[in-house]
Design a protein around this motif. Sequence first.
Motif, PDB file in Angstrom:
ATOM      1  N   PHE A 173     -19.504  10.224  -4.140  1.00 50.89           N
ATOM      2  CA  PHE A 173     -19.030  10.634  -5.407  1.00 50.89           C
ATOM      3  C   PHE A 173     -19.140   9.665  -6.668  1.00 50.89           C
ATOM      4  O   PHE A 173     -19.302   9.709  -7.456  1.00 50.89           O
ATOM      5  N   MET A 174     -18.960   8.330  -6.026  1.00 47.96           N
ATOM      6  CA  MET A 174     -18.823   6.952  -6.932  1.00 47.96           C
ATOM      7  C   MET A 174     -20.510   6.675  -7.382  1.00 47.96           C
ATOM      8  O   MET A 174     -20.545   6.192  -8.434  1.00 47.96           O
ATOM      9  N   LYS A 175     -21.453   7.340  -6.766  1.00 45.30           N
ATOM     10  CA  LYS A 175     -22.682   6.896  -7.149  1.00 45.30           C
ATOM     11  C   LYS A 175     -23.051   7.651  -8.611  1.00 45.30           C
ATOM     12  O   LYS A 175     -22.472   8.741  -8.849  1.00 45.30           O
ATOM     13  N   ALA A 176     -23.860   6.852  -9.306  1.00 44.52           N
ATOM     14  CA  ALA A 176     -24.025   7.428 -10.627  1.00 44.52           C
ATOM     15  C   ALA A 176     -25.090   8.856 -10.379  1.00 44.52           C
ATOM     16  O   ALA A 176     -25.872   9.073  -9.466  1.00 44.52           O
ATOM     17  N   GLY A 177     -24.904   9.740 -11.329  1.00 45.85           N
ATOM     18  CA  GLY A 177     -25.211  11.079 -11.226  1.00 45.85           C
ATOM     19  C   GLY A 177     -24.443  12.133 -10.738  1.00 45.85           C
ATOM     20  O   GLY A 177     -24.601  13.582 -10.831  1.00 45.85           O
ATOM     21  N   ILE A 178     -23.562  11.759  -9.574  1.00 47.06           N
ATOM     22  CA  ILE A 178     -22.473  12.776  -9.260  1.00 47.06           C
ATOM     23  C   ILE A 178     -21.224  12.653 -10.011  1.00 47.06           C
ATOM     24  O   ILE A 178     -20.835  13.598 -10.376  1.00 47.06           O
ATOM     25  N   ASP A 202      -9.222   8.181  -2.968  1.00 45.44           N
ATOM     26  CA  ASP A 202     -10.536   7.441  -3.286  1.00 45.44           C
ATOM     27  C   ASP A 202     -11.382   8.046  -4.661  1.00 45.44           C
ATOM     28  O   ASP A 202     -11.696   7.159  -5.236  1.00 45.44           O
ATOM     29  N   VAL A 203     -11.315   9.315  -4.674  1.00 42.69           N
ATOM     30  CA  VAL A 203     -11.712  10.046  -5.975  1.00 42.69           C
ATOM     31  C   VAL A 203     -10.917   9.596  -7.143  1.00 42.69           C
ATOM     32  O   VAL A 203     -11.615   9.307  -8.195  1.00 42.69           O
ATOM     33  N   LEU A 204      -9.706   9.580  -7.115  1.00 44.13           N
ATOM     34  CA  LEU A 204      -8.864   9.008  -8.296  1.00 44.13           C
ATOM     35  C   LEU A 204      -9.317   7.645  -8.652  1.00 44.13           C
ATOM     36  O   LEU A 204      -9.510   7.421  -9.886  1.00 44.13           O
ATOM     37  N   GLY A 208     -10.929   6.436 -12.082  1.00 41.95           N
ATOM     38  CA  GLY A 208     -10.248   5.211 -12.904  1.00 41.95           C
ATOM     39  C   GLY A 208     -11.074   4.010 -13.267  1.00 41.95           C
ATOM     40  O   GLY A 208     -10.805   3.404 -13.947  1.00 41.95           O
ATOM     41  N   LEU A 209     -12.277   3.721 -12.512  1.00 43.92           N
ATOM     42  CA  LEU A 209     -13.173   2.683 -12.490  1.00 43.92           C
ATOM     43  C   LEU A 209     -14.234   3.029 -13.609  1.00 43.92           C
ATOM     44  O   LEU A 209     -15.157   2.450 -13.867  1.00 43.92           O
ATOM     45  N   GLY A 210     -14.114   4.462 -14.237  1.00 43.04           N
ATOM     46  CA  GLY A 210     -14.917   4.803 -15.073  1.00 43.04           C
ATOM     47  C   GLY A 210     -16.165   5.514 -14.535  1.00 43.04           C
ATOM     48  O   GLY A 210     -17.315   5.752 -15.183  1.00 43.04           O
ATOM     49  N   HIS A 215     -14.684  14.193 -20.178  1.00 38.96           N
ATOM     50  CA  HIS A 215     -15.810  15.061 -20.844  1.00 38.96           C
ATOM     51  C   HIS A 215     -15.050  15.562 -22.159  1.00 38.96           C
ATOM     52  O   HIS A 215     -14.424  16.371 -22.144  1.00 38.96           O
ATOM     53  N   GLU A 216     -15.478  14.686 -23.193  1.00 38.27           N
ATOM     54  CA  GLU A 216     -14.943  14.955 -24.331  1.00 38.27           C
ATOM     55  C   GLU A 216     -13.531  15.321 -24.595  1.00 38.27           C
ATOM     56  O   GLU A 216     -13.056  16.425 -25.079  1.00 38.27           O
ATOM     57  N   GLY A 217     -12.678  14.324 -23.873  1.00 40.44           N
ATOM     58  CA  GLY A 217     -11.297  14.735 -24.024  1.00 40.44           C
ATOM     59  C   GLY A 217     -10.767  15.499 -22.798  1.00 40.44           C
ATOM     60  O   GLY A 217      -9.447  15.386 -22.680  1.00 40.44           O
ATOM     61  N   TRP A 218     -11.707  15.759 -21.894  1.00 40.30           N
ATOM     62  CA  TRP A 218     -11.066  16.669 -20.607  1.00 40.30           C
ATOM     63  C   TRP A 218     -10.903  15.499 -19.867  1.00 40.30           C
ATOM     64  O   TRP A 218     -11.930  14.834 -19.309  1.00 40.30           O
ATOM     65  N   GLU A 219      -9.838  15.562 -19.121  1.00 38.80           N
ATOM     66  CA  GLU A 219      -9.666  14.455 -17.876  1.00 38.80           C
ATOM     67  C   GLU A 219      -9.938  15.439 -16.645  1.00 38.80           C
ATOM     68  O   GLU A 219      -9.076  16.653 -16.208  1.00 38.80           O
ATOM     69  N   THR A 220     -10.830  15.007 -15.804  1.00 40.71           N
ATOM     70  CA  THR A 220     -10.894  15.758 -14.424  1.00 40.71           C
ATOM     71  C   THR A 220     -10.048  15.606 -13.643  1.00 40.71           C
ATOM     72  O   THR A 220      -9.631  14.811 -13.088  1.00 40.71           O
ATOM     73  N   PRO A 221      -9.331  16.773 -12.977  1.00 40.13           N
ATOM     74  CA  PRO A 221      -8.477  17.041 -11.951  1.00 40.13           C
ATOM     75  C   PRO A 221      -9.176  16.835 -10.871  1.00 40.13           C
ATOM     76  O   PRO A 221      -9.953  17.448 -10.628  1.00 40.13           O
ATOM     77  N   VAL A 222      -8.037  16.284  -9.703  1.00 33.85           N
ATOM     78  CA  VAL A 222      -8.589  16.279  -8.272  1.00 33.85           C
ATOM     79  C   VAL A 222      -7.671  17.137  -7.549  1.00 33.85           C
ATOM     80  O   VAL A 222      -6.473  16.493  -7.478  1.00 33.85           O
ATOM     81  N   LEU A 223      -8.005  18.323  -7.174  1.00 34.63           N
ATOM     82  CA  LEU A 223      -7.300  19.206  -6.493  1.00 34.63           C
ATOM     83  C   LEU A 223      -7.433  19.052  -4.969  1.00 34.63           C
ATOM     84  O   LEU A 223      -8.525  18.992  -4.676  1.00 34.63           O
ATOM     85  N   MET A 224      -6.510  19.273  -4.185  1.00 38.25           N
ATOM     86  CA  MET A 224      -6.449  19.707  -2.680  1.00 38.25           C
ATOM     87  C   MET A 224      -6.552  21.066  -2.587  1.00 38.25           C
ATOM     88  O   MET A 224      -5.548  21.693  -2.542  1.00 38.25           O
ATOM     89  N   VAL A 225      -7.530  21.464  -1.528  1.00 35.71           N
ATOM     90  CA  VAL A 225      -7.517  22.890  -1.385  1.00 35.71           C
ATOM     91  C   VAL A 225      -7.620  23.164   0.292  1.00 35.71           C
ATOM     92  O   VAL A 225      -8.594  22.630   0.759  1.00 35.71           O
TER      93      VAL A 225
END
Length: 309
Positions: A173-178, A202-204, A208-210, A215-225
Amino acid sequence: MTLDDIRAGGKAALARALAELERFPDAPATVALLDGAYAEPRAHVVGMTGPPGVGKSTLMNALIAGWRGRCRTVGCIAVDPSSRRSGGALLGDRTRLSTDPEDQGVFVRSMAARDRLGGLAGLTVSAMVLMRALYDVVLIETVGVGQSETDVVGVADTVLFCVQPGSGDSLQFMKAGIAEIPHVVVVTKADMGAAAVRARADVLGALGLGGGGGHEGWETPVLMVSSSRREGVDDLIAAIDTHAAALGEAGRLAAIRHSQAEAWLEEAVRERFGREGVRRAGDLSLPPGASPFARLSELSLRLGFDAKG
């Protein structure tokens, strides 16, 4: 066949229409059908991506059940790996999704990715536009090849990226493009307990590292399912709905879809006629609300004629 014909004929009519799209993509009737569908968008389009084995198909089942429980109709496109022998989809929808074949509110179509590396099939955009005019939600599951699966952002309104606990997906996930593409991140198999909690952390941390998250004001939630236990699915559907509502503000959804249509048109011209074809095509921008299918048909006639001299 018109949109009204497909609505009246149900899933059987849609299956025939998709077959015609694939066989005769440039036929006047096909272009007219796609133009009509493009002008009548109804569904919110959700794209689901992530590495193989992460549980996308199981999550797809859970989402379909959740949406149907809310009386929403669902159209699904499952892009599968290709058979080297036949070129067809290797897995196929019926082997992975436990949908009721009698339920007219759910339609699932498998497509072979063939030689496309972006995680989508060549027919995906046309099928999505048609299904977007017919259903409340369109769900697209990509082939599952990891970092190259960024094409989904060009067809979906909301992109889900799936992460599996203990698999190293959070590093992927940390790789550019994903990291830049998801609007919602889903840690699957949340019943794995501590491993799932670590994956979410890890994803959070990556966000946090940018590495993504804005996405134009949208903060990506990280959900557990946990799809098998149907845990967290309601929260995921709520997050998708919240993102859809955010896109509806200030005409953002229309602007995003317009940009997608222009990008698809350029890519379609490049696939058919190469870089020189794109150069000879000239301005590939579209007027607001204009269908890319009619424009592609016009360009194909002109560029094909030019090529013949």
